[in-house]
Enzyme design. Structure first.
Site, PDB file in Angstrom:
ATOM      1  N   ILE A 283      42.060  59.999  21.857  1.00  0.00           N
ATOM      2  CA  ILE A 283      41.682  58.583  21.741  1.00  0.00           C
ATOM      3  C   ILE A 283      42.673  57.678  22.477  1.00  0.00           C
ATOM      4  O   ILE A 283      43.849  57.652  22.141  1.00  0.00           O
ATOM      5  CB  ILE A 283      41.619  58.171  20.257  1.00  0.00           C
ATOM      6  CG1 ILE A 283      40.587  59.044  19.531  1.00  0.00           C
ATOM      7  CG2 ILE A 283      41.292  56.713  20.108  1.00  0.00           C
ATOM      8  CD1 ILE A 283      40.632  58.906  18.027  1.00  0.00           C
ATOM      9  N   ASP A 327      34.942  23.406  51.516  1.00  0.00           N
ATOM     10  CA  ASP A 327      34.848  22.074  52.111  1.00  0.00           C
ATOM     11  C   ASP A 327      35.902  21.983  53.190  1.00  0.00           C
ATOM     12  O   ASP A 327      36.899  22.702  53.142  1.00  0.00           O
ATOM     13  CB  ASP A 327      35.182  21.011  51.057  1.00  0.00           C
ATOM     14  CG  ASP A 327      34.071  20.847  50.053  1.00  0.00           C
ATOM     15  OD1 ASP A 327      32.933  21.182  50.394  1.00  0.00           O
ATOM     16  OD2 ASP A 327      34.360  20.376  48.942  1.00  0.00           O
ATOM     17  N   ASN A 706      50.657  58.148  21.975  1.00  0.00           N
ATOM     18  CA  ASN A 706      49.554  57.281  22.408  1.00  0.00           C
ATOM     19  C   ASN A 706      49.827  55.813  22.132  1.00  0.00           C
ATOM     20  O   ASN A 706      49.497  54.948  22.928  1.00  0.00           O
ATOM     21  CB  ASN A 706      48.259  57.673  21.679  1.00  0.00           C
ATOM     22  CG  ASN A 706      47.588  58.838  22.345  1.00  0.00           C
ATOM     23  OD1 ASN A 706      48.165  59.457  23.230  1.00  0.00           O
ATOM     24  ND2 ASN A 706      46.380  59.152  21.921  1.00  0.00           N
TER      25      ASN A 706
HETATM   26  P1  ATP Z   1      33.942  17.637  53.273  1.00  0.00           P
HETATM   27  O1  ATP Z   1      32.546  17.821  52.799  1.00  0.00           O
HETATM   28  O2  ATP Z   1      34.478  18.738  54.046  1.00  0.00           O
HETATM   29  O3  ATP Z   1      34.877  17.126  52.252  1.00  0.00           O
HETATM   30  P2  ATP Z   1      33.827  15.093  54.505  1.00  0.00           P
HETATM   31  O4  ATP Z   1      34.868  14.511  53.641  1.00  0.00           O
HETATM   32  O5  ATP Z   1      33.906  14.792  55.935  1.00  0.00           O
HETATM   33  O6  ATP Z   1      33.787  16.621  54.431  1.00  0.00           O
HETATM   34  P3  ATP Z   1      31.988  13.386  53.313  1.00  0.00           P
HETATM   35  O7  ATP Z   1      33.048  12.769  52.517  1.00  0.00           O
HETATM   36  O8  ATP Z   1      30.687  13.707  52.678  1.00  0.00           O
HETATM   37  O9  ATP Z   1      32.430  14.706  53.946  1.00  0.00           O
HETATM   38  O10 ATP Z   1      31.746  12.439  54.560  1.00  0.00           O
HETATM   39  C1  ATP Z   1      30.627  12.571  55.406  1.00  0.00           C
HETATM   40  C2  ATP Z   1      30.657  11.499  56.468  1.00  0.00           C
HETATM   41  O11 ATP Z   1      30.572  10.235  55.844  1.00  0.00           O
HETATM   42  C3  ATP Z   1      31.954  11.476  57.271  1.00  0.00           C
HETATM   43  O12 ATP Z   1      31.854  12.276  58.409  1.00  0.00           O
HETATM   44  C4  ATP Z   1      32.083  10.021  57.643  1.00  0.00           C
HETATM   45  O13 ATP Z   1      31.383   9.742  58.822  1.00  0.00           O
HETATM   46  C5  ATP Z   1      31.405   9.299  56.489  1.00  0.00           C
HETATM   47  N1  ATP Z   1      32.386   8.819  55.538  1.00  0.00           N
HETATM   48  C6  ATP Z   1      33.346   9.517  54.924  1.00  0.00           C
HETATM   49  N2  ATP Z   1      34.047   8.755  54.089  1.00  0.00           N
HETATM   50  C7  ATP Z   1      33.515   7.527  54.141  1.00  0.00           C
HETATM   51  C8  ATP Z   1      33.774   6.288  53.489  1.00  0.00           C
HETATM   52  N3  ATP Z   1      34.726   6.169  52.608  1.00  0.00           N
HETATM   53  N4  ATP Z   1      32.999   5.231  53.817  1.00  0.00           N
HETATM   54  C9  ATP Z   1      32.009   5.364  54.691  1.00  0.00           C
HETATM   55  N5  ATP Z   1      31.711   6.478  55.336  1.00  0.00           N
HETATM   56  C10 ATP Z   1      32.441   7.552  55.082  1.00  0.00           C
END
Ligand code: ATP
Length: 873
Positions: A283, A327, A706
């Site tokens: 066991i 991401d 054991n």
């Molecule tokens: P991940 O998904 O890898 O985190 P990410 O941060 O680039 O990537 P999102 O935050 O969804 O993804 O942003 C997508 C797009 O939105 C960006 O490429 C940018 O053009 C726009 N974006 C990001 N942050 C802002 C913001 N604070 N205000 C307006 N537009 C934004």
């Protein structure tokens, strides 16, 4: 309803006025004493005594109890007492381990407990959610878990998912007392939020009306059993193994009894003692608790490496991960954005060429500051790094964002979210309002009607659009993130989605977010370990590919696709090409779930990162949902299996390595325990078969090995540190049994070698049948020490010289401790009496040491040869 809900609106308002600054800390402490912690008391926890009793439920323990009873009647009272004492000792050990493992899980839970943003003494402070009290004013924003029941006192388009309470996943829009301004109709709950739901959009100030068990969810919590410390797959499979083993043992015991009896019908008692010894030998008593301990040690180690594991189960799954979907921003990159170039009035300027005298340039920078929720205090920044970069850039140009924000105050807004990829703000410019928007160019380009130059505004032309797209491509192909700024006049304060059209194009701002230095190495490590790294980002495809190439994620023949393309193909088609796609760009969190499914359906174990509310379903769907500890929302953390306290991709790879190490250590410990037991079984079987031989061990001796001496190396093996070469192998299959064919073969061979040398010692003592007691003592001492040495064989696949004799100091301690304990049993008269051992000479001790060392020597030589010719298991 809660402590405050029954108050009239006027009462709430008067309380509100006085609580614009929130509660004072003193008052909060008083209320915490009065109302208790804001925690749902989980349904009855098992008492320690109950856990203790449960240890006796084990079939193997029952066999031992039977053995004790048999000893009591046929052998000696002493043996029976010792067996019972050992069973109780084992039960205490099991209880302590169980309680400890629970505690360690609890402490892990508290590490991942939600945080609340509360106004106290006029300042927003972050507190563990269980310190929130009735009357607190809590800031709830998109991504937050609602921490207590409360009335909304200021609302900015807040939407809430109340499915935990109502079972309905529809998003509920909320209103506030301030808007309704009158008595709230009874039963109308749109101005209330409830603990356990989460904010999907917007934000609000909430005055807490009920906490803990007084909340709506608290009232139904007693109906739910949230504790349910589920067993892990490994524990279940080992439990099943133990059950099967117990059955086989019983059959073998009966067989041994019969064999022995047939051999010598005059001594049924001896036959019975053989059977009892057999049961005890076979066991693996320490097995189940060992798994829990090794897993708990593993999770504690991972905390030090910035990964918080929420369930022990995840440790096992981590070792099987074959795809990591990550991401980009912040996980693979540093999330330290810096503006590098801008484009306006048809020209590109680098950051040090910008001239604020130009009308378009100035407008561009101002929009970046106004459609922006972040703040900068000295070097401390609060908010989205993209937005912080815009403020830092403005400051570098001599612009004070506070003055602009005061001169042009925001009157309403549509917040940014990863689906919309843009954010808008309506601002008061004195005699009218403007709508300012910043966002991804591809989302804004179809909405552009005009073009801003330094001389004014004109209609946008096809050439303008072509040039904007060309400039965008130039920026993105060098890995820059591009934001487009747009403006339009409006005649109203409150903006809606319909307003976001017919814009004037003002310009582009491009910022750099360098890849994380450690991420490149981690991607390489993952590749070596047979793990695919996939980038999933909301960013532009060309930016994403540029960064993915720098990190080694995107290689020859790989594909990069956009969310739009993903929408256009079926799940079936996605599955066909999923292993070719390394980069997903411009995707929304909703796409993640399809990506996870496609990989899972092709037989992979997927880890997926996420930080937003909308990431929660994909985090749950993934085999390992990984939430960001720094930038992640509470909802994402809640849905995940693991939280990264440093938001770093390389931590995931490190956690996988740790997961593999924990599994490896458990397998090695199991291998150690079972091969040792096999040796004892073989010796007992052999003596049962050969006429004239007496039992080589008594039950108490085997229990001693054991439960006591064997547990030491088993634990020490469990503490073996992770070696980098763990990442040289492909991931193991989830279905792989911990005791596969190869392992069983190895267990058999090693058990046989130990048994062989133990029998040698037995015969030396036996000396033609003259000294059966000495034979027993020699066999017992030899098998004990041989098993202690054998611990070194089971530390890993490599030989001990390669592993380093002292690289796991616990193994050395286990050996010394085990030897000390054995010598007590061999030489202290009181224990000699209990364990039926007899005096041995120095020469006999010398033989014992040599014979017990031999099996390890042989196994080590075999390993050395095997490793030098590169043989695999
Ligand atoms: P991940 O998904 O890898 O985190 P990410 O941060 O680039 O990537 P999102 O935050 O969804 O993804 O942003 C997508 C797009 O939105 C960006 O490429 C940018 O053009 C726009 N974006 C990001 N942050 C802002 C913001 N604070 N205000 C307006 N537009 C934004």
């Amino acid at each position: 309803m809660g402590q405050f809900f029954n108050k009239s609106c006027d009462e709430v308002f008067s309380e509100l006025k006085s609580s614009a600054n929130g509660l004072s800390q003193k008052e909060a402490n008083f209320r915490l004493d009065k109302f208790g912690k804001n925690a749902i008391l989980e349904s009855k926890e098992k008492s320690t005594f109950l856990i203790f009793l449960e240890q006796f439920k084990d079939l193997l323990v029952i066999i031992l109890i039977i053995a004790a009873v048999i000893s009591l009647f046929f052998d000696s009272l002493e043996s029976a007492v010792v067996i019972i004492a050992v069973i109780i000792f084992n039960a205490i050990l099991g209880t302590v381990q169980n309680v400890k493992a629970k505690k360690s899980l609890k402490s892990l839970k508290s590490l991942s407990a939600p945080i609340a943003k509360v106004i106290r003494d006029g300042k927003i402070v972050k507190l563990p959610a269980d310190l929130v009290v009735p009357g607190d004013v809590v800031v709830q924003e998109s991504g937050d878990i609602v921490v207590a029941d409360g009335r909304i006192i200021e609302n900015y388009m807040m939407q809430v998912n109340e499915s935990a309470l109502t079972g309905e996943s529809e998003i509920v829009k909320k209103t506030s007392d301030v808007i309704m301004k009158e008595r709230i109709p009874i039963g109308d709950k749109t101005n209330m939020v409830f603990s356990g739901s989460f904010v999907t959009y917007g934000h609000a100030l909430v005055m807490v009306t009920a906490t803990g068990m007084n909340t709506e969810i608290g009232k139904i919590a007693t109906l739910m059993n949230k504790t349910g410390s589920k067993k892990t797959t490994l524990q279940i499979s080992l439990d099943n193994f133990s059950k099967k083993l117990a059955m086989i043992i019983m059959i073998i015991c009966i067989l041994v009894f019969l064999l022995h009896w047939i051999k010598d019908t005059s001594k049924p008692f001896d036959a019975l003692m053989f059977a009892v010894a057999m049961a005890v030998a076979a066991i693996p008593e320490a097995l189940s608790s060992l798994v829990t301990i090794v897993q708990a040690i593993g999770t504690q180690r991972m905390v030090k490496h910035n990964a918080i594991i929420k369930e022990l189960k995840a440790v096992e799954t981590l070792g099987c991960v074959s795809v990591i979907c990550s991401d980009k921003t912040g996980t693979l990159t540093q999330n330290k954005m810096t503006v590098q170039s801008i484009y306006c009035d048809g020209k590109i300027f680098s950051d040090d060429e910008v001239n604020l005298d130009d009308y378009a340039t100035k407008s561009l920078i101002n929009i970046g500051v106004l459609v922006n929720d972040s703040t900068l205090n000295g070097h401390d920044s609060i908010g989205d790094p993209t937005e912080v970069a815009l403020i830092e850039f403005a400051r570098k140009l001599g612009i004070d964002e506070n003055i602009i924000r005061q001169d042009t105050p925001r009157v309403s807004e549509i917040p940014f979210d990863s689906d919309r990829k843009m954010m808008s703000s309506a601002n008061d410019v004195g005699d009218s309002f403007v709508l300012l928007t910043k966002g991804a160019l591809d989302v804004l380009i179809p909405r552009l009607s005009y073009f801003m130059t330094n001389d004014g505004i004109r209609n946008i032309t096809k050439e303008d659009v072509d040039q904007i797209l060309k400039v965008n491509e130039k920026f993105t192909s060098s890995g820059l993130r591009v934001l487009c700024m747009a403006i339009k006049n409006i005649d109203h304060k409150d903006i809606t989605l319909e307003d976001e059209d017919n814009y004037v194009f003002v310009g582009l701002i491009a910022m750099v977010d360098p890849p994380r230095y450690e991420a490149k190495r981690a991607v390489e490590d993952a590749k070596r370990a047979g793990i695919r790294s996939i980038m999933i980002t909301g960013d532009h495809k060309i930016t994403a590919v540029a960064i993915a190439k720098q990190l080694g994620i995107f290689g020859e023949g790989d594909l990069a696709i956009t969310g739009e393309y993903l929408d256009s193909i079926s799940d079936y088609d996605l599955r066909k090409i999923v292993d070719k796609i390394s980069v997903y760009a411009r995707v929304s969190p909703e796409h993640k779930i399809r990506i996870v499914s496609a990989w899972q359906e092709s037989g992979h174990v997927v880890a997926m990162t996420g930080d937003g509310v909308n990431d929660a379903p994909a985090l749950k769907k993934a085999d390992i949902g990984v939430a960001m500890g720094i930038t992640g929302t509470e909802v994402a953390k809640d849905a995940s299996d693991m939280i990264l306290t440093d938001d770093n991709y390389s931590t995931i790879v490190k956690a996988v390595e740790n997961g593999r190490n924990v599994y490896e250590n458990i397998r090695n410990s199991v291998r150690f325990l079972i091969s040792g037991n096999t040796a004892a079984i073989l010796v007992v079987l052999y003596t049962a078969l050969i006429p004239g031989l007496t039992a080589p061990f008594i039950a108490v001796q085997l229990l001693f090995i054991n439960l006591i001496t064997d547990s030491l190396p088993a634990l020490a093996i469990g503490m073996e540190k992770s070696r980098h070469d763990l990442l040289n192998k492909p991931p193991r299959s989830v279905k792989e049994s911990i005791l596969n064919k190869n392992t069983l073969k190895e267990i058999g061979v090693q058990g046989f070698i130990i048994a062989l040398f133990t029998m040698f010692a037995y015969y030396l003592g036996w000396n033609g049948g003259n000294f059966p007691e000495l034979a027993m003592t020699m066999a017992f001492a030899t098998i004990t020490i041989a098993r202690l040495f054998h611990g070194f064989n089971c530390r890993g696949e490599k030989d001990i010289v390669t592993l380093g004799v002292f690289s796991n100091i616990y193994c050395i301690i286990a050996l010394i401790l085990g030897l000390v304990l054995l010598f007590v049993v061999l030489f202290v008269p009181f224990f000699m009496n209990i364990f039926d051992t007899v005096n041995i000479s120095w020469a006999e001790l010398g033989w014992i040491l040599v014979l017990s060392f031999f099996p390890t020597f042989i196994v080590q030589i075999y390993k050395m040869i095997k490793n030098s010719i590169g043989l695999k298991n």
